[in-house]
Scaffold this active site. Structure first.
Site: not given
Length: 545
Positions: A13-14, A205, A207, A238, A247
């Site tokens: 997803r991300d 989380h 990056h 994003c 990420n």
């Protein structure tokens, strides 16, 4: 016993949401299925957002319907509103995630709403999830820096995290969305958040835009966090955050945690295969070393296409074969795969130029290369479709390995075979588990460490090939092997093949890791340097008279 740290996989997803090329749902499904097999406890699969917002996620329902759900793995989706939540629930999501920003500027750019308004919009989603008994996860973005507002005050992050907790989020993921966080700013942010929430309710989380993600993980570990989001292959970005890069790569984080003495419980061989597939989805290169032809029956021929190099296994070929195996395995239209080769040879084994580079590299690079080779063999061995090797020419070293991971190998009678590694000061390391499983130890001892060349008839007696036929009869023999599979139920075939692997000689993660260790150790030895050097110098090595 090492303390467990969970890696929450975000890649599907991300990691993929910002890719400009629309990636086929079948490829996304293949990626999720590989990640499931790697042993993740949680994987974020997709998001149910309006396609106009994130076109890459328009196939969310199709992807959720297509994945193979592994016991022990929970599948998460991102939902921005009640309509998205309802779609996620219908798709069978185990976890739904909601998100808010700690900075006003990003909240308005991403959600067209202030922070307070965005939190109010999430309240109906949270209420519905609680009523339905679905686990709710919260994300806070821009926890250290914002491209619109600059540095984010730690108290602002703490306020949003507490609001998500009060809505019923069981875990709050703290996102350095643009990767500008530094250990000191991450530590200050965590200090503020930990005044309101315990560390076991938080996840990091980070990056890796500025190359500091792992340092930020270390700071978070020191603060007691034991869950970290990551994306396989370093995918990510994003669409609403200028400057947001990938990420932290899952495989890099896993290796870092291992080095720190933590246990993550993931199968690194499968994880590296997933990383190769993930990178191919992002880059979408046309393969240079293989070719795939699929006929109307669903018979795919996977061609080794380096005829000028006798189809020697380069690193690129390994990666392309790994990616092809994942895609063919996930394609419901493919019933049978035939492994064939262009040119005079089937496969001459490992590319010696690549091996020379490995020997000159540092240990980490050597290990990564050995893992790529092991991952390719594992990908072919676990392909959930019948794999038939069409061996029209000579096969040495890695070529024999590919025969061993095939379900059936048919050889042309003039072909010659040999495990010739020891002539060069090497060993049949990563192919070893498969060759021994196919031949059995007593038979393998006849050829495994002698480098003796043998013919197709002996390959049959060694169980390496099922039949040896005249070259003009080879294609008819292959067709005879294909025909029964086309009359069988595809899922039953896949299940029965998996059962064969489970009941036969066990080639588990420990055996594969051992083969990687042995190959790396051999590359480091003086005999390998002498043998490969002699090959390129066109002379005999010291041990040959």
């Amino acid at each position: 016993m090492a303390e467990r740290v969970e890696i929450f996989e975000m890649g599907p997803r991300d990691g993929l949401q910002n890719e400009p090329r629309l990636i086929p749902a079948a490829d996304k499904i293949a990626l999720v299925d590989l990640l499931s097999r790697a042993g993740f406890a949680r994987i974020e699969v997709t998001s149910f957002v309006p396609p106009a917002w994130v076109p890459q996620m328009a196939d969310a329902a199709e992807v959720m319907a297509g994945i193979t759900r592994r016991p022990g793995t929970r599948y998460a989706v991102l939902t921005p509103n009640l309509r998205g939540y309802q779609a996620a629930r219908a798709a069978g999501a185990d976890i739904v995630a909601i998100f808010a920003s700690a900075s006003e500027g990003f909240s308005r750019a991403n959600l067209n709403a202030s922070i307070s308004d965005s939190l109010a919009r999430l309240a109906p989603v949270a209420e519905a999830a609680r009523a339905d008994g679905i686990t709710l996860r919260g994300y806070v973005s821009m926890v250290t820096d914002c491209p619109f507002d600059g540095p984010t005050p730690p108290h602002a992050v703490a306020r949003v995290a507490a609001a998500l907790r009060d809505m019923g989020c069981s875990e709050i993921s703290l996102g350095d969305t643009i990767g500008q966080g530094r250990p000191e700013t991450v530590d200050a942010m965590l200090a503020a958040v930990l005044d309101d929430l315990p560390p076991d309710r938080l996840a990091g989380h980070y990056h890796d835009t500025a190359g500091r993600a792992l340092a930020n993980v270390d700071v978070s570990l020191a603060r007691g966090l034991r869950v970290f989001d990551a994306a396989v292959g370093g995918l990510g970005g994003c669409p609403y955050a200028p400057g947001a890069a990938g990420n932290v790569a899952t495989e890099a984080l896993a290796a870092h945690l291992t080095a720190r003495g933590f246990d993550h419980g993931l199968d690194m061989t499968i994880l590296h295969r997933a990383a190769a597939l993930a990178r191919s989805l992002r880059e979408a290169p046309m393969p240079d070393t293989i070719r795939i032809d699929t006929d109307p029956r669903g018979v795919a021929t996977l061609w080794l296409a380096r005829p000028d190099k006798h189809n020697a296994l380069s690193r690129q070929m390994m990666d392309e074969l790994t990616q092809a195996a994942a895609r063919l395995g996930a394609d419901p239209q493919v019933r049978v795969v035939v492994l064939a080769a262009q040119g005079a040879s089937f496969c001459a084994g490992g590319d010696l130029g690549w091996m020379r580079q490995q020997m000159q590299a540092d240990e980490a690079t050597r290990r990564e290369g050995a893992r790529a080779l092991a991952g390719m063999l594992s990908a072919l061995n676990t392909l959930p479709k019948p794999l038939i090797a069409r061996v029209h020419g000579n096969a040495f070293g890695g070529g024999i390995g590919m025969m061993a991971v095939s379900d059936i190998a048919i050889a042309a009678s003039p072909a010659k075979f040999g495990l010739t590694e020891v002539r060069l000061g090497l060993i049949p390391a990563t192919i070893g588990p498969y060759v021994l499983a196919r031949m059995g130890e007593p038979a393998a001892r006849r050829v495994f460490f002698s480098a003796r060349i043998f013919d197709a008839a002996e390959a049959v007696t060694l169980n390496l090939a099922a039949r040896a036929v005249a070259p003009e009869d080879l294609d008819a023999a292959i067709e005879a092997e294909i025909a029964p599979f086309l009359q069988a139920a595809p899922q039953a075939v896949a299940a029965a093949k998996a059962q064969c692997r489970a009941l036969g000689p066990r080639i588990d993660a420990a055996a594969i890791e051992d083969s990687i260790d042995r190959l790396v150790a051999t590359w480091q030895g003086p005999e390998a340097a002498e043998g490969i050097g002699a090959f390129f110098d066109r002379r005999k090595p010291a041990w040959q008279s």
